[in-house]
Design a protein around this motif. Structure first.
Motif, PDB file in Angstrom:
ATOM      1  N   GLY A 163      34.312  43.134 -20.686  1.00 29.10           N
ATOM      2  CA  GLY A 163      34.129  43.948 -19.570  1.00 29.10           C
ATOM      3  C   GLY A 163      33.741  45.425 -20.110  1.00 29.10           C
ATOM      4  N   GLY A 164      33.349  46.255 -19.125  1.00 26.41           N
ATOM      5  CA  GLY A 164      33.188  47.516 -19.479  1.00 26.41           C
ATOM      6  C   GLY A 164      31.670  48.089 -18.716  1.00 26.41           C
ATOM      7  N   THR A 165      31.045  46.931 -18.435  1.00 26.41           N
ATOM      8  CA  THR A 165      29.511  47.345 -17.605  1.00 26.41           C
ATOM      9  C   THR A 165      30.048  48.200 -16.357  1.00 26.41           C
ATOM     10  OG1 THR A 165      28.810  45.258 -18.807  1.00 26.41           O
ATOM     11  CG2 THR A 165      27.447  46.480 -16.803  1.00 26.41           C
ATOM     12  N   ASN A 166      30.724  47.616 -15.618  1.00 24.42           N
ATOM     13  CA  ASN A 166      31.211  48.276 -14.424  1.00 24.42           C
ATOM     14  C   ASN A 166      31.601  49.601 -14.584  1.00 24.42           C
ATOM     15  OD1 ASN A 166      29.990  46.142 -12.486  1.00 24.42           O
ATOM     16  ND2 ASN A 166      31.959  45.270 -12.933  1.00 24.42           N
ATOM     17  N   ASP A 167      32.503  49.821 -15.540  1.00 32.91           N
ATOM     18  CA  ASP A 167      33.140  51.200 -15.823  1.00 32.91           C
ATOM     19  C   ASP A 167      31.951  51.887 -16.133  1.00 32.91           C
ATOM     20  OD1 ASP A 167      36.246  50.467 -16.607  1.00 32.91           O
ATOM     21  OD2 ASP A 167      35.150  48.798 -16.671  1.00 32.91           O
ATOM     22  N   ALA A 168      30.838  51.527 -17.002  1.00 32.14           N
ATOM     23  CA  ALA A 168      29.884  52.395 -17.431  1.00 32.14           C
ATOM     24  C   ALA A 168      28.907  52.857 -16.141  1.00 32.14           C
ATOM     25  CB  ALA A 168      28.929  51.863 -18.476  1.00 32.14           C
ATOM     26  N   TYR A 169      28.785  51.944 -15.077  1.00 29.44           N
ATOM     27  CA  TYR A 169      28.252  52.489 -13.832  1.00 29.44           C
ATOM     28  C   TYR A 169      28.950  53.375 -13.134  1.00 29.44           C
ATOM     29  CZ  TYR A 169      23.897  49.557 -13.707  1.00 29.44           C
ATOM     30  OH  TYR A 169      22.747  49.069 -13.865  1.00 29.44           O
TER      31      TYR A 169
ATOM     32  N   GLU B 279      21.043  55.487 -18.860  1.00 23.93           N
ATOM     33  CA  GLU B 279      21.935  56.436 -18.475  1.00 23.93           C
ATOM     34  C   GLU B 279      23.417  55.771 -18.795  1.00 23.93           C
ATOM     35  OE1 GLU B 279      21.333  58.066 -15.004  1.00 23.93           O
ATOM     36  OE2 GLU B 279      19.497  58.937 -15.521  1.00 23.93           O
ATOM     37  N   GLU B 280      23.470  54.668 -18.188  1.00 32.54           N
ATOM     38  CA  GLU B 280      24.665  53.680 -18.273  1.00 32.54           C
ATOM     39  C   GLU B 280      24.742  53.089 -19.364  1.00 32.54           C
ATOM     40  OE1 GLU B 280      22.873  53.610 -15.387  1.00 32.54           O
ATOM     41  OE2 GLU B 280      24.131  54.545 -13.929  1.00 32.54           O
ATOM     42  N   GLU B 281      23.843  52.680 -20.251  1.00 30.43           N
ATOM     43  CA  GLU B 281      23.794  51.978 -21.266  1.00 30.43           C
ATOM     44  C   GLU B 281      24.417  52.911 -22.436  1.00 30.43           C
ATOM     45  OE1 GLU B 281      23.617  49.726 -24.656  1.00 30.43           O
ATOM     46  OE2 GLU B 281      23.199  48.873 -22.660  1.00 30.43           O
TER      47      GLU B 281
ATOM     48  N   LEU C 218      28.052  52.712 -22.147  1.00 27.64           N
ATOM     49  CA  LEU C 218      28.288  51.289 -22.405  1.00 27.64           C
ATOM     50  C   LEU C 218      28.296  50.955 -24.126  1.00 27.64           C
ATOM     51  CD1 LEU C 218      29.323  48.637 -21.265  1.00 27.64           C
ATOM     52  CD2 LEU C 218      26.878  47.923 -21.130  1.00 27.64           C
ATOM     53  N   SER C 219      27.507  51.700 -24.783  1.00 30.46           N
ATOM     54  CA  SER C 219      27.306  51.789 -26.207  1.00 30.46           C
ATOM     55  C   SER C 219      28.522  52.350 -26.548  1.00 30.46           C
ATOM     56  CB  SER C 219      26.013  52.493 -26.578  1.00 30.46           C
ATOM     57  OG  SER C 219      26.081  52.565 -27.998  1.00 30.46           O
ATOM     58  N   GLN C 220      29.112  53.265 -26.077  1.00 31.75           N
ATOM     59  CA  GLN C 220      30.588  53.936 -26.570  1.00 31.75           C
ATOM     60  C   GLN C 220      31.526  53.085 -26.564  1.00 31.75           C
ATOM     61  OE1 GLN C 220      31.668  57.671 -24.677  1.00 31.75           O
ATOM     62  NE2 GLN C 220      29.530  58.395 -24.978  1.00 31.75           N
TER      63      GLN C 220
ATOM     64  N   GLY D 228      30.995  55.635 -14.624  1.00 30.36           N
ATOM     65  CA  GLY D 228      31.018  56.897 -15.264  1.00 30.36           C
ATOM     66  C   GLY D 228      32.319  57.114 -16.158  1.00 30.36           C
ATOM     67  N   TYR D 229      33.457  56.012 -16.248  1.00 30.10           N
ATOM     68  CA  TYR D 229      34.721  56.087 -16.574  1.00 30.10           C
ATOM     69  C   TYR D 229      34.583  56.501 -18.171  1.00 30.10           C
ATOM     70  CZ  TYR D 229      36.743  54.602 -12.262  1.00 30.10           C
ATOM     71  OH  TYR D 229      37.234  54.534 -11.250  1.00 30.10           O
TER      72      TYR D 229
END
Length: 181
Positions: free
Chosen positions: A67-73, A111-113, A116-118, A75-76
């Protein structure tokens, strides 16, 4: 061996059905029981909230957590996502379930990538520090993106096409077969 795959749309198989997901491919390759508990649109907090019902209730031997892709979108911050992932890993360990952390594929939105990289870096470091299994979907996908823009793997800027899901299944199969030996 029974594996429950917890995740978001990338686990579910969106924009297709669960039948086309990497989870189905992996189930066929490993010849074990797999349950796909991916839900399109889920944040890691949603996954953590439903973890008891959708993972622990099935008494699996292993649980993949991707998971995490939606979190990146949305901005969490990393602290929020890592806390949710840690909660799910802890629930697994308390029940004797082997957690397997997934590193999300690259998304084609800069921007989201970056965020997500973090998350991926945290998953990588956490898995290494704690001797956990990880499925690195990112690195093989990124190599293809660098080679051809990922044109043959994506249905949109985020979701794999059927070839991309099969590629994810191949990655998971190779990594888990190496671990299971």
């Amino acid at each position: 061996m029974k594996i429950v795959a917890m995740g978001d749309s990338l686990t579910e198989g969106y924009p297709y059905t669960r039948k086309e997901s990497w989870v189905t491919y992996l189930e066929q390759e490993l010849g074990c029981e797999m349950l796909n508990k991916g839900i399109n649109g889920n944040l890691t907090r949603d996954m953590a909230r439903r973890f008891k019902r959708d993972v622990l209730a099935f008494n699996p031997t292993h649980a993949t957590i991707l998971g995490g892709t939606n979190d990146a979108y949305a901005g969490y911050p990393l602290e929020s996502v890592s806390s949710n992932l840690l909660e799910m890993v802890t629930m697994c360990q308390e029940r004797g379930i082997i957690p397997i952390l997934g590193m999300p594929i690259p998304i084609l939105v800069p921007e989201e990538e970056a965020l997500l990289s973090q998350y991926r870096n945290w998953v990588n470091d956490f898995a290494q520090s704690n001797g956990l299994i990880k499925l690195d979907f990112y690195t093989p996908f990124q190599k293809r993106v660098e080679a051809d823009g990922g044109l043959g793997l994506y249905a949109d800027e985020v979701h794999p096409n059927i070839t991309g899901y099969q590629f994810m299944g191949e990655i998971a199969s190779q990594e888990l077969k190496a671990f299971l030996k």
